[in-house]
Design an enzyme around this catalytic site. Structure first.
Site, short mmCIF file in Angstrom:
data_model
loop_
_atom_site.label_atom_id
_atom_site.label_comp_id
_atom_site.label_asym_id
_atom_site.label_seq_id
_atom_site.Cartn_x
_atom_site.Cartn_y
_atom_site.Cartn_z
N GLY A 161 43.38 0.60 -83.79
CA GLY A 161 42.64 -0.59 -84.20
C GLY A 161 42.30 -0.54 -85.67
O GLY A 161 42.93 0.19 -86.44
N ASN A 162 41.34 -1.34 -86.10
CA ASN A 162 40.87 -1.29 -87.49
C ASN A 162 39.38 -1.62 -87.52
O ASN A 162 38.78 -1.93 -86.50
CB ASN A 162 41.71 -2.21 -88.39
CG ASN A 162 41.64 -3.65 -87.92
OD1 ASN A 162 40.59 -4.27 -87.94
ND2 ASN A 162 42.78 -4.19 -87.47
#
Ligand code: CTP
Length: 316
Positions: free
Chosen positions: A125-126
């Site tokens: 993810g981020n």
């Protein structure tokens, strides 16, 4: 109706509807737009129950007159000072000036990160919190637009009840949802931090570490949602993108503007203090396709969203 709840207790009474004074009784029966200006001491303002309750009031459709930082009644200095009366006046005037200015317009917004699954317990993810895109969606809804928000895996706290939310997880789902919605829209503002790569294979079982000292993951390119909408957009549709850069910012943003066929692009530089993931403020430069650049000061994401929506309105 404008309410200045001077304690966190008054805010929680508005949320719970605990009707033990005239103010709350008047509030509960009000059918007009409600503005609220939280004002309280430093620690009360910082408490998570205050921000949860402020978000709840926004979810009820009320308009926040945001507190500022400064000298407080107790003598302490910090966040919790009531929005200055002249700012309250301006926000209320702008609200009525703009309240129906986007009526009849349908606008797609996307926000948040995407999660790319590796196995049943892991993903890539981020750090995106979705705050910028959520602020844009709220500002558009306040101005009467029909807002379609495609939201990655973040909470829906603080979103106006007028917004239609489609929740997605992966870049592929983001692509499909945006493509299903955009053809019927007048405009799209794509603020999501979509993963550029996704694991080539998903393991149905948890990947065990075994005896290996190294682990390599093969990744494949995802589809670029914004670029593909740029290819399919009609002459009348206005498309807005974001660019998150760490170096040679203006040059990279300009290239994205041209390559993705955008009307304007909002540049965030990770080098600016007050800008970036999960913060409540942002500092942006907007580059238009006609070559005009606008550089703004560091502002709350709410204020930044108004700058973006004001420009969008000129195009629409
Ligand atoms: N974007 C998108 N789909 C992707 C990647 C990006 O729609 N798969 C959109 C973002 O929502 C943003 C714009 O493209 O509006 C620019 O995103 P950014 O991450 O700054 O750049 P990239 O195009 O991914 O390019 P690079 O990673 O090389 O900077």
């Amino acid at each position: 109706m404008i309410i200045a709840p001077a304690t966190s207790n008054s805010i929680s009474k508005m949320v719970t509807g605990r009707c033990d004074n005239l103010l709350i009784a008047t509030y509960l029966s009000a059918s007009c737009p409600v503005f609220f200006a939280p004002a309280m001491d430093l620690d009360m303002y910082k408490h998570p129950s205050t921000s949860t309750n402020i978000n709840k009031l926004i979810e009820f459709g009320h308009i926040e007159l945001p507190a500022t930082s400064g000298e407080l009644a107790s003598g302490l200095v910090g966040m919790g000072r009531m929005c200055e009366p002249e700012d309250i006046f301006q926000i209320v005037v702008d609200y009525f000036k703009f309240s129906n200015s986007l009526a009849g317009k349908k606008i797609l917004v996307n926000a948040g990160p995407t999660h790319e699954k590796i196995d049943p317990v892991r993903f890539i993810g981020n750090y995106s919190s979705g705050k910028m895109g959520k602020a844009i969606a709220n500002t558009l809804a306040e101005r009467g637009a029909k807002v379609e928000l495609v939201l990655g895996p973040v909470d829906t706290e603080g979103l106006s009840p007028k917004i239609n939310i489609t929740s997605i997880t992966s870049a592929q789902e983001m692509y499909e949802a945006c493509h299903a919605i955009f053809p019927s829209c007048d405009s799209g503002i794509l603020a999501a931090a979509v993963a550029d790569f996704t694991p080539s294979e998903f393991s149905n079982q948890k990947i065990k570490k075994g005896e290996h000292d190294e682990f390599q993951l093969r990744m494949s390119r995802t589809r670029d949602v914004l670029a593909s909408l740029g290819e399919s957009k009609t002459e009348k549709q206005i498309l807005v993108g974001f660019a998150l850069e760490t170096h040679d910012e203006l040059n990279h943003a300009q290239k994205k503007l041209d390559k993705k066929n955008l009307d304007f692009i909002v540049l965030n530089s990770m080098n600016d203090a007050g800008a970036g993931f999960a913060k409540n403020t942002n500092k942006v430069t907007i580059i238009e396709k006609n070559g005009k650049n606008h550089t703004f000061d560091t502002k709350s994401k709410k204020e930044v969203s108004k700058d973006i929506v004001n420009l969008l309105q000129n195009y629409l």
